[in-house]
Scaffold this active site. Sequence first.
Site, PDB file in Angstrom:
ATOM      1  N   TYR A   1     -16.932 -17.280  -4.794  1.00  0.00           N
ATOM      2  CA  TYR A   1     -15.662 -17.236  -4.606  1.00  0.00           C
ATOM      3  C   TYR A   1     -15.411 -17.480  -2.779  1.00  0.00           C
ATOM      4  O   TYR A   1     -14.614 -16.650  -2.192  1.00  0.00           O
ATOM      5  CB  TYR A   1     -14.800 -15.949  -4.880  1.00  0.00           C
TER       6      TYR A   1
ATOM      7  N   SER B   1      -5.040 -43.390  27.174  1.00  0.00           N
ATOM      8  CA  SER B   1      -4.745 -44.615  28.167  1.00  0.00           C
ATOM      9  C   SER B   1      -5.548 -45.559  28.528  1.00  0.00           C
ATOM     10  O   SER B   1      -7.119 -45.342  27.760  1.00  0.00           O
ATOM     11  CB  SER B   1      -4.804 -43.707  29.683  1.00  0.00           C
TER      12      SER B   1
ATOM     13  N   ASP C   1     -24.891 -35.848   2.695  1.00  0.00           N
ATOM     14  CA  ASP C   1     -24.206 -34.543   3.166  1.00  0.00           C
ATOM     15  C   ASP C   1     -25.043 -33.793   4.150  1.00  0.00           C
ATOM     16  O   ASP C   1     -24.332 -33.380   5.171  1.00  0.00           O
ATOM     17  CB  ASP C   1     -23.846 -33.818   1.885  1.00  0.00           C
TER      18      ASP C   1
ATOM     19  N   GLY D   1     -14.091 -26.008   2.323  1.00  0.00           N
ATOM     20  CA  GLY D   1     -13.206 -25.467   1.182  1.00  0.00           C
ATOM     21  C   GLY D   1     -11.895 -25.273   1.421  1.00  0.00           C
ATOM     22  O   GLY D   1     -10.901 -25.617   0.668  1.00  0.00           O
TER      23      GLY D   1
ATOM     24  N   HIS E   1     -22.603 -29.679  -4.506  1.00  0.00           N
ATOM     25  CA  HIS E   1     -23.524 -30.012  -3.273  1.00  0.00           C
ATOM     26  C   HIS E   1     -24.882 -30.241  -4.157  1.00  0.00           C
ATOM     27  O   HIS E   1     -25.487 -29.343  -5.207  1.00  0.00           O
ATOM     28  CB  HIS E   1     -23.942 -29.496  -2.266  1.00  0.00           C
TER      29      HIS E   1
ATOM     30  N   GLN F   1     -15.807 -23.066  -1.022  1.00  0.00           N
ATOM     31  CA  GLN F   1     -15.453 -23.759  -2.056  1.00  0.00           C
ATOM     32  C   GLN F   1     -14.893 -23.033  -3.013  1.00  0.00           C
ATOM     33  O   GLN F   1     -13.981 -23.747  -3.955  1.00  0.00           O
ATOM     34  CB  GLN F   1     -16.616 -24.899  -2.616  1.00  0.00           C
TER      35      GLN F   1
HETATM   36  N1  LIG Z   1     -18.321 -24.871   2.800  1.00  0.00           N
HETATM   37  C1  LIG Z   1     -17.853 -25.986   2.329  1.00  0.00           C
HETATM   38  O1  LIG Z   1     -16.854 -26.575   2.713  1.00  0.00           O
HETATM   39  C2  LIG Z   1     -18.723 -26.804   1.422  1.00  0.00           C
HETATM   40  C3  LIG Z   1     -19.803 -26.359   0.559  1.00  0.00           C
HETATM   41  N2  LIG Z   1     -20.115 -27.245  -0.269  1.00  0.00           N
HETATM   42  C4  LIG Z   1     -21.167 -26.655  -1.475  1.00  0.00           C
HETATM   43  O2  LIG Z   1     -20.539 -25.511  -2.099  1.00  0.00           O
HETATM   44  C5  LIG Z   1     -21.498 -24.519  -2.292  1.00  0.00           C
HETATM   45  C6  LIG Z   1     -20.793 -22.946  -1.870  1.00  0.00           C
HETATM   46  O3  LIG Z   1     -20.751 -23.147  -0.505  1.00  0.00           O
HETATM   47  P1  LIG Z   1     -19.624 -22.315   0.247  1.00  0.00           P
HETATM   48  O4  LIG Z   1     -18.506 -22.358  -0.429  1.00  0.00           O
HETATM   49  O5  LIG Z   1     -19.877 -22.852   1.409  1.00  0.00           O
HETATM   50  O6  LIG Z   1     -20.389 -20.882  -0.070  1.00  0.00           O
HETATM   51  P2  LIG Z   1     -19.931 -19.533   1.116  1.00  0.00           P
HETATM   52  O7  LIG Z   1     -20.826 -19.005   1.616  1.00  0.00           O
HETATM   53  O8  LIG Z   1     -18.508 -19.823   1.681  1.00  0.00           O
HETATM   54  O9  LIG Z   1     -19.569 -18.580  -0.043  1.00  0.00           O
HETATM   55  C7  LIG Z   1     -20.496 -18.171  -1.090  1.00  0.00           C
HETATM   56  C8  LIG Z   1     -20.031 -17.410  -2.373  1.00  0.00           C
HETATM   57  O10 LIG Z   1     -21.061 -17.062  -3.186  1.00  0.00           O
HETATM   58  C9  LIG Z   1     -20.993 -15.586  -3.574  1.00  0.00           C
HETATM   59  N3  LIG Z   1     -22.541 -15.269  -4.028  1.00  0.00           N
HETATM   60  C10 LIG Z   1     -23.408 -15.087  -3.246  1.00  0.00           C
HETATM   61  N4  LIG Z   1     -24.455 -14.885  -3.842  1.00  0.00           N
HETATM   62  C11 LIG Z   1     -24.095 -14.716  -5.187  1.00  0.00           C
HETATM   63  C12 LIG Z   1     -24.700 -14.549  -6.362  1.00  0.00           C
HETATM   64  N5  LIG Z   1     -25.895 -14.170  -6.549  1.00  0.00           N
HETATM   65  N6  LIG Z   1     -23.859 -14.493  -7.697  1.00  0.00           N
HETATM   66  C13 LIG Z   1     -22.584 -14.750  -7.412  1.00  0.00           C
HETATM   67  N7  LIG Z   1     -21.909 -15.048  -6.214  1.00  0.00           N
HETATM   68  C14 LIG Z   1     -22.701 -15.024  -5.219  1.00  0.00           C
HETATM   69  C15 LIG Z   1     -20.159 -15.056  -2.433  1.00  0.00           C
HETATM   70  O11 LIG Z   1     -19.696 -13.774  -2.882  1.00  0.00           O
HETATM   71  P3  LIG Z   1     -20.344 -12.171  -2.130  1.00  0.00           P
HETATM   72  O12 LIG Z   1     -21.277 -12.645  -0.783  1.00  0.00           O
HETATM   73  O13 LIG Z   1     -18.891 -11.764  -1.798  1.00  0.00           O
HETATM   74  O14 LIG Z   1     -20.750 -11.632  -3.288  1.00  0.00           O
HETATM   75  C16 LIG Z   1     -19.430 -15.893  -1.888  1.00  0.00           C
HETATM   76  O15 LIG Z   1     -18.321 -15.579  -2.751  1.00  0.00           O
HETATM   77  C17 LIG Z   1     -22.836 -24.946  -1.766  1.00  0.00           C
HETATM   78  O16 LIG Z   1     -23.626 -25.545  -2.619  1.00  0.00           O
HETATM   79  C18 LIG Z   1     -22.412 -25.850  -0.497  1.00  0.00           C
HETATM   80  O17 LIG Z   1     -23.430 -26.883  -0.373  1.00  0.00           O
HETATM   81  C19 LIG Z   1     -19.944 -28.344  -0.576  1.00  0.00           C
HETATM   82  C20 LIG Z   1     -19.007 -28.937   0.125  1.00  0.00           C
HETATM   83  C21 LIG Z   1     -18.227 -28.407   1.315  1.00  0.00           C
HETATM   84  C1  LIG Z   2     -17.577 -28.676   4.776  1.00  0.00           C
HETATM   85  C2  LIG Z   2     -18.719 -29.674   4.243  1.00  0.00           C
HETATM   86  O1  LIG Z   2     -18.573 -30.634   3.819  1.00  0.00           O
HETATM   87  C3  LIG Z   2     -20.162 -29.642   4.716  1.00  0.00           C
HETATM   88  C4  LIG Z   2     -20.276 -29.701   6.260  1.00  0.00           C
HETATM   89  O2  LIG Z   2     -20.997 -30.375   4.099  1.00  0.00           O
HETATM   90  C5  LIG Z   2     -20.651 -28.074   4.270  1.00  0.00           C
HETATM   91  O3  LIG Z   2     -19.960 -27.182   4.517  1.00  0.00           O
HETATM   92  O4  LIG Z   2     -21.954 -28.101   3.539  1.00  0.00           O
HETATM   93 MG   LIG Z   3     -19.952 -31.850   3.275  1.00  0.00          MG
HETATM   94 MG   LIG Z   4     -22.695 -29.852   3.177  1.00  0.00          MG
END
Ligand SMILES: NC(=O)C1=CN([C@@H]2O[C@H](COP(=O)(O)OP(=O)(O)OC[C@H]3O[C@@H](n4cnc5c(N)ncnc54)[C@H](OP(=O)(O)O)[C@@H]3O)[C@@H](O)[C@H]2O)C=CC1
Ligand SMILES: CC(=O)[C@](C)(O)C(=O)O
Ligand SMILES: [Mg+2]
Ligand SMILES: [Mg+2]
Length: 339
Positions: free
Chosen positions: A26, A253, A192, A135, A109, A29
């Site tokens: 959570y 400009s 990416d 996200g 991803h 993304q």
């Molecule tokens: N950030 C972005 O904008 C983008 C990300 N992605 C992809 O999306 C995916 C998620 O990335 P992102 O959203 O950045 O991640 P974040 O680091 O923002 O969030 C990670 C989440 O995962 C939870 N978490 C970590 N370990 C566990 C576990 N073992 N079991 C359950 N929950 C867990 C954490 O919760 P807590 O620590 O509270 O337990 C937290 O809620 C990746 O594959 C990334 O490459 C793709 C496009 C863009």
């Molecule tokens: C936000 C996004 O698209 C990235 C940079 O690929 C990521 O957060 O992994």
């Molecule tokens: Mg990206």
């Molecule tokens: Mg990425």
Amino acid sequence: MAFRMFHEQDCDVSKLDGKKVAIIGYGSQGHAHALNLKDSGVDVKVGLRPGSKSKAKAEKQGLEVVSNAEAAKWADIIMILINDEYQAKMYKEDIEPNLAPGKTIAFAHGFNIHYGCITVRPDCNVIMVAPKAPGHTVRSTYVEGKGTPCLVCAHQDATGDAFDLALAYGAAIGGARAALLETDFKTETETDLFGEQNVLCGGVTDLMEAGFNTLVEAGYDPRNAYFECIHEMKLIVDLIYESGFAGMRSSISNTAEYGDYTAGPHVITEAAKEGMRYNLKRIQNGEFAKEFLLDMSEESHQVHFKAMRRQQAETLMEETGKKIRALYAWNDEDKLLNN
Ligand SMILES: NC(=O)C1=CN([C@@H]2O[C@H](COP(=O)(O)OP(=O)(O)OC[C@H]3O[C@@H](n4cnc5c(N)ncnc54)[C@H](OP(=O)(O)O)[C@@H]3O)[C@@H](O)[C@H]2O)C=CC1
Ligand SMILES: CC(=O)[C@](C)(O)C(=O)O
Ligand SMILES: [Mg+2]
Ligand SMILES: [Mg+2]
């Protein structure tokens, strides 16, 4: 392969009717997908680890939180949105033992599938819906009635409708309002990683910081350097987002446009382009992935990552920026840092 592009009229969101969707994680993304799907009428639960700091936030936003294992057992579609470096272990321990024929594993991803860290049993679907956006913007644009482009694909199609499910999911998080571009796991992963390392995050931050430091080292006021090289960047990029390079250049400009053409190539030189090609090669041959996973492993205590994060935070540029941003009552510094 000529990848196809899809829009709302090409997607059948009713494919998700009666489908139970688990969002594992959570964060950036995870919160966006869960809330957007929920607002699109999809039956959603969030899977989190014991003691998760995200649990309270998810529940406060009206989502049911269960364990990863419960989520995997309950759901028809399991979207894995935890840190890339943690996915393989979590999948093995919590998801894999709770799969059944016909379930769908989804990713935003391709890292763990492309580099072989996760292999999904052949009687389950594997799909990707990868927003080309942070996200928080996936959520904010959805709320505004807009959307962010996503790359979509079906890597394994056990049920015969995996790609339709990817399209439906992409539409339900708002992506089809922008565009859903077909991809594959290799292409999304490599492009990416390349984009984030060489342009969006790694490249542009190094460019901006180099500009700031060049002015400060030449004796100019750090606040002036910050306004010029960091703060105004959003304003310029917003114009590019809306109207492309030509549109942006029609707003600046002639002086700036002339300097853009004549001075720019002295900054992004052949050496810089060679650096990009070097970085792409490391992505393609797995060197980056190996280094990342080793550095981010529990055994390493992420000492290198934490040291880089600390070094980058403790700079005159960051210090100057905090003071500048504090000038603006409308700027909520904590919005992201404490989200
Ligand atoms: N950030 C972005 O904008 C983008 C990300 N992605 C992809 O999306 C995916 C998620 O990335 P992102 O959203 O950045 O991640 P974040 O680091 O923002 O969030 C990670 C989440 O995962 C939870 N978490 C970590 N370990 C566990 C576990 N073992 N079991 C359950 N929950 C867990 C954490 O919760 P807590 O620590 O509270 O337990 C937290 O809620 C990746 O594959 C990334 O490459 C793709 C496009 C863009
Ligand atoms: C936000 C996004 O698209 C990235 C940079 O690929 C990521 O957060 O992994
Ligand atoms: Mg990206
Ligand atoms: Mg990425």
